[in-house]
Design an enzyme around this catalytic site. Structure first.
Site, mmCIF file in Angstrom:
data_model
loop_
_atom_site.group_PDB
_atom_site.id
_atom_site.type_symbol
_atom_site.label_atom_id
_atom_site.label_comp_id
_atom_site.label_asym_id
_atom_site.label_seq_id
_atom_site.Cartn_x
_atom_site.Cartn_y
_atom_site.Cartn_z
ATOM 1 N N HIS A 166 2.912 -3.237 7.275
ATOM 2 C CA HIS A 166 3.495 -2.548 6.111
ATOM 3 C C HIS A 166 4.914 -2.058 6.370
ATOM 4 C CE1 HIS A 166 1.271 1.447 7.382
ATOM 5 N NE2 HIS A 166 1.764 0.829 8.409
ATOM 6 N N ASN A 167 5.694 -2.108 5.336
ATOM 7 C CA ASN A 167 7.061 -1.568 5.321
ATOM 8 C C ASN A 167 8.048 -2.393 6.148
ATOM 9 O OD1 ASN A 167 5.680 0.680 4.079
ATOM 10 N ND2 ASN A 167 5.332 1.524 6.104
#
Lengths: 347, 347, 347
Positions: free
Chosen positions: B241-242
């Site tokens: 994620h991210n």
């Protein structure tokens, strides 16, 4: 159903050591054995469990010598693990097999399906697919145009086979495996982007191959990526384009083989191994877990370990010293200083 | 169809070296070349195959100098691999493309599908999905609510795209790829269990991205996980994620990028590489296979290797010595002893 | 909806530092904060973003001491990351939940489905499957005979669960996960091929387990592969047959656990870790990324790193010296020469 130790021993050519009339109706792990079950001891790490196991019958290797009293009846065989396999296979074969084609499957009119096959709901079969007899195709499998699936093949749920690939007889593919995805081939262009090299080949699995869950095998750029007969591949393994895996080679989970590498017969690759591309690996090569192989292996039957790979004994000797490095560095600096002093005195 | 060497050379701006009227109607690997086929030589490792190849025409780089007689007609080009790509692309484009929406797909009434798209059986499309023109969505794909899929996108069988993710134009996603699964975010609680951090962001793939089979890209906790245009990602890769991956970066199989790490443009990550979280990796960084990167890389265009990663030349110099460690340790102990003796004598 | 800093602080037991009436209606990353959004600062690496962030409200840990002026209103809490989780969970719970069974799903007549469950199109459910209340089964999932799925379970698209496995309450399985595939067990035979050991056990996931996308968990040979309550497993992880993972253990992406290994409670395994088979790993063990563990870990709460794994401080000390190896080797040879000269002079 219930069997006596004697009946089982006869079936697997074993020798009863204990009560020949001990009865079992199920299997158990040795550390969880309960009365009425049959267990086995193969890995010596588990030997200490045999003395307290409540299993009624335990398969052991011929050379097992108990250190103290064992409650269970033993059956001595040449290879306890293989005998277990024989017994479990008998049970497996008795399970009823589903057959017939679900009306909820999509089957192209040009597809040919063999006798006694099972085609589950939501299976997709493109044009000119051929499926052999006794095949089991579980739900959600996608079999694209011109794929051939052999006799007695099992495809568990969600297996995807791209156009034109060939699956031999008696193969077993676990859920989510992908066969025939594009090889990872790109040519750099002047503007820094990449041009895709179309991957026009296919994948061939010969007979008796097993492929693990979510494993991926890419199609060749030209020709075929080939998995020879008897190869066993575990879960989450990556086989890149143009690779060839020799007969009866075994590849454990999360290993990756880069493009165009050719593995010999009877090799064993442990988990998380990586092989660079365009290598030739000799027959019988054994590669320890997490090893990275960047050069071809010409001499057969070596055991390799490390990153980059070297013979395992060399690796193990060096890695022992690795732990001592801070101390060795300290010694070297101290020696340097002493020698400087000795030299000064001599002048 | 059949083409002469001359016709092909004209098409890819090459120079014929041999019989300009040699005819080919198919492709082959150089080591398997048969008459009537066109092959190529790009990797010098395969040069020795050119002398015995039965291919009728072989593409070679301009600077190829044969060591002895070559039977085939050569076509000399600047980059044989790229020219092969051009020729294969011509073939690929001629393949008939499936179009139309299968009545066996589930399409929400709020979904919009572009012209000439192909929607296979057992495709699921949630609410407010938008699919561009000429898209090909193979069987068993799952496209959840509010996903946008661009023009000319191909999703092979069983691709799953979670709610709200965006797939740019000309993207190609291989079978089993998962886009937008939850990031792996948990906060420890007092009783030793973990509280899930809801992952409320999404994933954005810009244009011309290719994603390998069974690769997973997690949605951001907040905002977006972003794969910039032209990025090529191989099979079984994990993008947490991210993360943000810069333009035209290439990532080989089984590599994993931890959360919130930002990769620059034009990077190349080989297979089984691991990057820790919250790093910044400069443009043009090249990372060798199985390398573990635990610190940000600020200087662009470095080549890194090892665990933890260091400049590749340093790693290679050290790893050579690693093999000698047992001998070096022996030497150090011997030196220690000799010095002790020398010191004793001097006293 | 809009909330004031004061309202939010009251909800998460925080203290407002700044304008209590600052309003927010959405979330943002701290480096992308826009007016009207709430952000958070948890990882100190991102502290420098707080001074320029345009977020209206920022959650910070109690001990955060700004080095200069912060524009945003701060809410001080004990654990900013956990408080963010609480707030995001509130939002998540407000999302409308789909319910009902699609007529495009295949449900065996012997299957029992709980209240308020959602069964998407193209879901397959075999014989005697039990699905709990409030379960969400997304499209293309395959749930074979005799599987039990607990209450409040979410299976994202394309999850495959083999026969007889059990999924506890409140579990969340991401897209493409495979539960219950055959363990990788073969016995060598005399002709060099392998005989499959039938895998007759199952997989048990206890309550509150999360499983990442395309992760694979193999069924036991006999008995069960067990994932205890509260375990969190990331994407592309391999759990082999007969493994047991203790309560609240966390396993990051691409890690592999070999057969019969037993992991304790509250362990943390980083990405790309490999564990050999038949090991016992003590409670609270932490294993750094890419580490290879080949021996059991008996002492709890150790941090391990390296290949093979050693205590992390030892590894870090040795790996620093690894970089100096070429220089150290040079020194050793030079010392050898000097000592030879000194000895010669003494004679």
């Amino acid at each position: 159903m219930e069997f006596t130790a004697q009946q089982i021993a006869a079936f697997i050519h074993g020798v009863v050591d204990g009560n020949p009339l001990a009865k079992v109706s199920n299997f158990s792990k040795i550390e969880e054995g309960t009365p009425g079950t049959l267990s086995f001891l193969s890995n010596p790490k588990y030997s200490h469990f045999i003395y307290d196991s409540n299993a009624s019958v335990i398969l052991v290797n011929n050379d097992f010598v108990p250190e103290r009293n064992v409650k269970a009846t033993l059956i001595r065989v040449e290879n306890a693990y293989e005998s277990l396999a024989v017994l479990l296979s008998v049970i497996e074969r008795r399970k009823p097999k589903k057959t017939g084609t679900s009306p909820l499957a999509f089957i192209s009119t040009s597809t040919i399906i063999g006798e006694n096959a099972y085609i589950a709901p939501f299976v997709f079969m493109g044009e000119n697919v051929i499926v052999g007899k006794n095949a089991s195709i579980h739900s959600g499998c996608s079999i694209e145009d011109n794929v051939v699936v052999g006799d007695n093949v099992t495809l568990y749920a969600g297996v995807k086979i791209y156009e034109g690939s060939k699956i031999g007889n008696n193969c077993l593919l676990h859920a989510g495996a992908v066969i025939g995805s594009d090889g990872f081939g790109f040519a750099p262009t002047d503007d820094g982007s990449y041009r895709k090299i179309p991957q026009t080949g296919n994948v061939i699995l010969e007979d008796n191959v097993e492929i693990g869950a979510n494993t991926t095998i890419d199609r060749a750029t030209l020709g075929s990526t080939i998995i020879r007969k008897g190869v066993k591949i575990d879960n989450l393994v990556q086989i890149a384009h143009n690779v060839e895996i020799g007969e009866n080679t075994v590849i454990a989970s999360q290993t990756g083989i880069s493009g165009s590498t050719k593995l010999g017969k009877h090799c064993t690759l442990a988990g998380q191994v990586g092989l660079a591309g365009h290598l030739q690996i000799a027959d019988g090569t054994v590669i320890a877990a997490q090893t990275g192989v960047s050069n071809s292996v010409k001499q057969p039957n070596q055991i390799l370990m490390g990153y980059p790979a070297i013979p395992i004994r060399n690796f193990q000797r060096s890695v022992v010293v690795f732990k001592n490095l801070p101390e060795l560095q300290r010694m070297i600096y101290a020696l340097q200083q002493k020698i400087d002093e000795l030299e000064k005195k001599q002048q």
